[in-house]
Design a protein around this motif. Structure first.
Motif, PDB file in Angstrom:
ATOM      1  N   GLU A 136     -15.683  61.049 -51.154  1.00  0.00           N
ATOM      2  CA  GLU A 136     -15.223  62.419 -51.013  1.00  0.00           C
ATOM      3  C   GLU A 136     -15.147  63.073 -52.379  1.00  0.00           C
ATOM      4  OE1 GLU A 136     -10.478  62.435 -51.267  1.00  0.00           O
ATOM      5  OE2 GLU A 136     -11.248  61.300 -49.554  1.00  0.00           O
ATOM      6  N   HIS A 137     -15.077  64.379 -52.406  1.00  0.00           N
ATOM      7  CA  HIS A 137     -14.654  65.060 -53.614  1.00  0.00           C
ATOM      8  C   HIS A 137     -13.996  66.373 -53.291  1.00  0.00           C
ATOM      9  CE1 HIS A 137     -18.502  67.403 -53.921  1.00  0.00           C
ATOM     10  NE2 HIS A 137     -19.049  66.280 -53.533  1.00  0.00           N
ATOM     11  N   GLU A 138     -13.213  66.823 -54.255  1.00  0.00           N
ATOM     12  CA  GLU A 138     -12.438  68.040 -54.125  1.00  0.00           C
ATOM     13  C   GLU A 138     -12.896  68.998 -55.220  1.00  0.00           C
ATOM     14  OE1 GLU A 138     -10.691  64.699 -52.272  1.00  0.00           O
ATOM     15  OE2 GLU A 138     -10.993  64.898 -54.423  1.00  0.00           O
ATOM     16  N   GLN A 139     -12.951  70.285 -54.876  1.00  0.00           N
ATOM     17  CA  GLN A 139     -13.432  71.275 -55.831  1.00  0.00           C
ATOM     18  C   GLN A 139     -12.476  72.464 -55.874  1.00  0.00           C
ATOM     19  OE1 GLN A 139     -17.295  72.025 -54.124  1.00  0.00           O
ATOM     20  NE2 GLN A 139     -18.211  70.319 -55.222  1.00  0.00           N
ATOM     21  N   PHE A 140     -12.341  73.020 -57.073  1.00  0.00           N
ATOM     22  CA  PHE A 140     -11.579  74.249 -57.282  1.00  0.00           C
ATOM     23  C   PHE A 140     -12.496  75.228 -57.993  1.00  0.00           C
ATOM     24  CE2 PHE A 140      -9.121  77.027 -60.067  1.00  0.00           C
ATOM     25  CZ  PHE A 140      -8.280  77.624 -59.151  1.00  0.00           C
ATOM     26  N   ILE A 141     -12.717  76.400 -57.399  1.00  0.00           N
ATOM     27  CA  ILE A 141     -13.609  77.390 -57.979  1.00  0.00           C
ATOM     28  C   ILE A 141     -12.841  78.183 -59.034  1.00  0.00           C
ATOM     29  CG2 ILE A 141     -15.189  79.304 -57.529  1.00  0.00           C
ATOM     30  CD1 ILE A 141     -15.856  76.536 -56.119  1.00  0.00           C
ATOM     31  N   HIS A 142     -13.331  78.101 -60.253  1.00  0.00           N
ATOM     32  CA  HIS A 142     -12.677  78.748 -61.400  1.00  0.00           C
ATOM     33  C   HIS A 142     -13.237  80.150 -61.659  1.00  0.00           C
ATOM     34  CE1 HIS A 142     -10.966  79.266 -65.381  1.00  0.00           C
ATOM     35  NE2 HIS A 142     -12.163  79.434 -65.879  1.00  0.00           N
ATOM     36  N   ALA A 143     -14.561  80.304 -61.583  1.00  0.00           N
ATOM     37  CA  ALA A 143     -15.187  81.593 -61.915  1.00  0.00           C
ATOM     38  C   ALA A 143     -16.510  81.725 -61.175  1.00  0.00           C
ATOM     39  CB  ALA A 143     -15.421  81.687 -63.428  1.00  0.00           C
ATOM     40  N   GLY A 144     -16.927  82.967 -60.970  1.00  0.00           N
ATOM     41  CA  GLY A 144     -18.221  83.230 -60.363  1.00  0.00           C
ATOM     42  C   GLY A 144     -18.154  83.267 -58.845  1.00  0.00           C
TER      43      GLY A 144
END
Length: 116
Positions: free
Chosen positions: A58-66
């Motif tokens: 699994e992986h987790e993502q946090f959108i910072h920009a764009g």
């Protein structure tokens, strides 16, 4: 202890036959003594693509920009700053930058996964 600006971590171009415009940085990893998780910052240039792929973690993502969009399985969803995404193990997934600025996101993977 580690306390750095993520941009000070070395950037590595990520390439494959269908991936374009993608760089990654390992900001916390095994070299820092982190055995359980790896924290990566991924940047996708405007028009860049992370092709559909899958892996057994699994992986987790946090959108910072764009801005962009992500496909998980057959479903597409919009990405923008502040969004969080969970990608289950073995789920086919891919991402595209649909905006005019870099799409920058934090990606966490378990310690047994490749750092980049």
């Amino acid at each position: 202890m580690k306390n750095i600006d993520y941009r000070d971590a070395p950037a590595r171009e990520l390439t494959s036959a269908t991936m374009r415009g993608v760089t990654g940085r390992v900001v916390i990893g095994k070299a820092d003594g982190a055995d359980n998780f790896c924290m990566r910052v991924i940047e996708v240039a405007p028009g860049g693509v992370i092709p559909l792929h899958q892996h057994p973690w699994e992986h987790e993502q946090f959108i910072h920009a764009g801005t962009g969009r992500i496909r998980i399985g057959e479903d597409w969803s919009a990405l923008e700053p502040g969004r969080v995404v969970y990608v289950p193990a073995d789920a086919p997934h891919g991402m595209e930058n649909t905006g005019d600025e870099p799409l920058v996101f934090l990606c966490l993977v378990p310690g047994f996964a490749p750092e980049l």
